[in-house]
Design a protein around this motif. Sequence first.
Motif, mmCIF file in Angstrom:
data_model
loop_
_atom_site.group_PDB
_atom_site.id
_atom_site.type_symbol
_atom_site.label_atom_id
_atom_site.label_comp_id
_atom_site.label_asym_id
_atom_site.label_seq_id
_atom_site.Cartn_x
_atom_site.Cartn_y
_atom_site.Cartn_z
ATOM 1 N N ALA A 100 0.833 -1.205 0.000
ATOM 2 C CA ALA A 100 0.000 0.000 0.000
ATOM 3 C C ALA A 100 0.864 1.251 0.000
ATOM 4 O O ALA A 100 0.546 2.237 -0.660
ATOM 5 C CB ALA A 100 -0.932 -0.002 1.198
ATOM 6 N N PHE A 101 1.962 1.230 0.740
ATOM 7 C CA PHE A 101 2.827 2.400 0.821
ATOM 8 C C PHE A 101 3.268 2.877 -0.554
ATOM 9 O O PHE A 101 3.229 4.058 -0.863
ATOM 10 C CB PHE A 101 4.095 2.095 1.637
ATOM 11 N N THR A 102 3.692 1.928 -1.370
ATOM 12 C CA THR A 102 4.207 2.301 -2.681
ATOM 13 C C THR A 102 3.088 2.688 -3.634
ATOM 14 O O THR A 102 3.267 3.535 -4.497
ATOM 15 C CB THR A 102 5.064 1.166 -3.265
ATOM 16 N N GLU A 103 1.910 2.070 -3.476
ATOM 17 C CA GLU A 103 0.761 2.447 -4.296
ATOM 18 C C GLU A 103 0.339 3.889 -3.996
ATOM 19 O O GLU A 103 0.048 4.670 -4.896
ATOM 20 C CB GLU A 103 -0.402 1.497 -4.048
ATOM 21 N N VAL A 104 0.320 4.241 -2.739
ATOM 22 C CA VAL A 104 -0.027 5.609 -2.341
ATOM 23 C C VAL A 104 1.021 6.580 -2.853
ATOM 24 O O VAL A 104 0.701 7.648 -3.367
ATOM 25 C CB VAL A 104 -0.163 5.712 -0.799
ATOM 26 N N LEU A 105 2.275 6.209 -2.743
ATOM 27 C CA LEU A 105 3.363 7.069 -3.196
ATOM 28 C C LEU A 105 3.269 7.348 -4.690
ATOM 29 O O LEU A 105 3.383 8.489 -5.120
ATOM 30 C CB LEU A 105 4.709 6.415 -2.876
ATOM 31 N N SER A 106 2.990 6.328 -5.478
ATOM 32 C CA SER A 106 2.943 6.525 -6.930
ATOM 33 C C SER A 106 1.625 7.141 -7.393
ATOM 34 O O SER A 106 1.600 7.899 -8.353
ATOM 35 C CB SER A 106 3.193 5.202 -7.660
ATOM 36 N N GLY A 107 0.525 6.828 -6.713
ATOM 37 C CA GLY A 107 -0.778 7.317 -7.147
ATOM 38 C C GLY A 107 -1.238 8.600 -6.489
ATOM 39 O O GLY A 107 -2.177 9.241 -6.949
ATOM 40 N N SER A 116 -4.449 -1.566 9.860
ATOM 41 C CA SER A 116 -5.829 -1.576 9.397
ATOM 42 C C SER A 116 -6.399 -0.170 9.384
ATOM 43 O O SER A 116 -7.568 0.034 9.593
ATOM 44 C CB SER A 116 -6.672 -2.488 10.290
ATOM 45 N N ALA A 117 -5.565 0.816 9.132
ATOM 46 C CA ALA A 117 -6.044 2.190 9.145
ATOM 47 C C ALA A 117 -5.917 2.829 7.775
ATOM 48 O O ALA A 117 -6.743 2.630 6.919
ATOM 49 C CB ALA A 117 -5.291 3.001 10.190
ATOM 50 N N THR A 118 -4.852 3.576 7.532
ATOM 51 C CA THR A 118 -4.768 4.359 6.307
ATOM 52 C C THR A 118 -3.328 4.588 5.895
ATOM 53 O O THR A 118 -2.429 4.501 6.703
ATOM 54 C CB THR A 118 -5.448 5.722 6.505
ATOM 55 N N CYS A 119 -3.144 4.915 4.644
ATOM 56 C CA CYS A 119 -1.864 5.370 4.121
ATOM 57 C C CYS A 119 -2.144 6.630 3.321
ATOM 58 O O CYS A 119 -3.113 6.697 2.587
ATOM 59 C CB CYS A 119 -1.244 4.343 3.178
ATOM 60 N N ARG A 120 -1.281 7.619 3.460
ATOM 61 C CA ARG A 120 -1.492 8.865 2.737
ATOM 62 C C ARG A 120 -0.139 9.464 2.393
ATOM 63 O O ARG A 120 0.720 9.599 3.239
ATOM 64 C CB ARG A 120 -2.284 9.841 3.602
ATOM 65 N N SER A 121 0.045 9.817 1.138
ATOM 66 C CA SER A 121 1.281 10.448 0.701
ATOM 67 C C SER A 121 1.159 11.943 0.892
ATOM 68 O O SER A 121 0.172 12.551 0.512
ATOM 69 C CB SER A 121 1.520 10.134 -0.781
ATOM 70 N N SER A 122 2.176 12.542 1.502
ATOM 71 C CA SER A 122 2.117 13.968 1.759
ATOM 72 C C SER A 122 3.515 14.554 1.856
ATOM 73 O O SER A 122 4.353 14.026 2.569
ATOM 74 C CB SER A 122 1.377 14.226 3.077
ATOM 75 N N PRO A 123 3.777 15.663 1.157
ATOM 76 C CA PRO A 123 5.090 16.303 1.250
ATOM 77 C C PRO A 123 5.167 17.285 2.414
ATOM 78 O O PRO A 123 5.960 18.189 2.410
ATOM 79 C CB PRO A 123 5.209 17.029 -0.093
ATOM 80 N N VAL A 124 4.346 17.100 3.434
ATOM 81 C CA VAL A 124 4.336 18.010 4.578
ATOM 82 C C VAL A 124 5.717 18.050 5.204
ATOM 83 O O VAL A 124 6.289 17.020 5.534
ATOM 84 C CB VAL A 124 3.295 17.555 5.626
#
Length: 119
Positions: free
Chosen positions: A63-70, A100-108
């Motif tokens: 999931a980490f990489t999917e969020v990062l690319s998408g 079992s929560a969430t993944c979110r890509s953010s440049p914060v």
Amino acid sequence: MSAAATPGEVAAIAADHIVDLLAADHAGLWEVRGEWLQALTGHGWDRDMWQRAARIRTDAPLAFTEVLSGHEPLWFTTAHEWATRYPRPSASHRTTPRPSATCRSSPVGARSGSSRSPC
């Protein structure tokens, strides 16, 4: 967070907030370094978790990489939902346990062109 002097300090504060907001047991924040996601912090991580999640390839089937690319968040409400979408990867990828929560890509708070991805 404004008092934090380093990316690691910002990550630790953010992980604490993620755990509080989501009532999660664990949280981690990674920085993109070339072909790898390098953990900046791991809230609630034990030694085994650090060994598995400290460094993850950006092309790993996770999931980490999917969020990062998408650049789109993913939400999983059950461990079964997560496991169905992401069966255990091969041994060639270093992985992290299944939250079992969430993944979110953010440049914060990104510095030097890096991104942080809380999961």
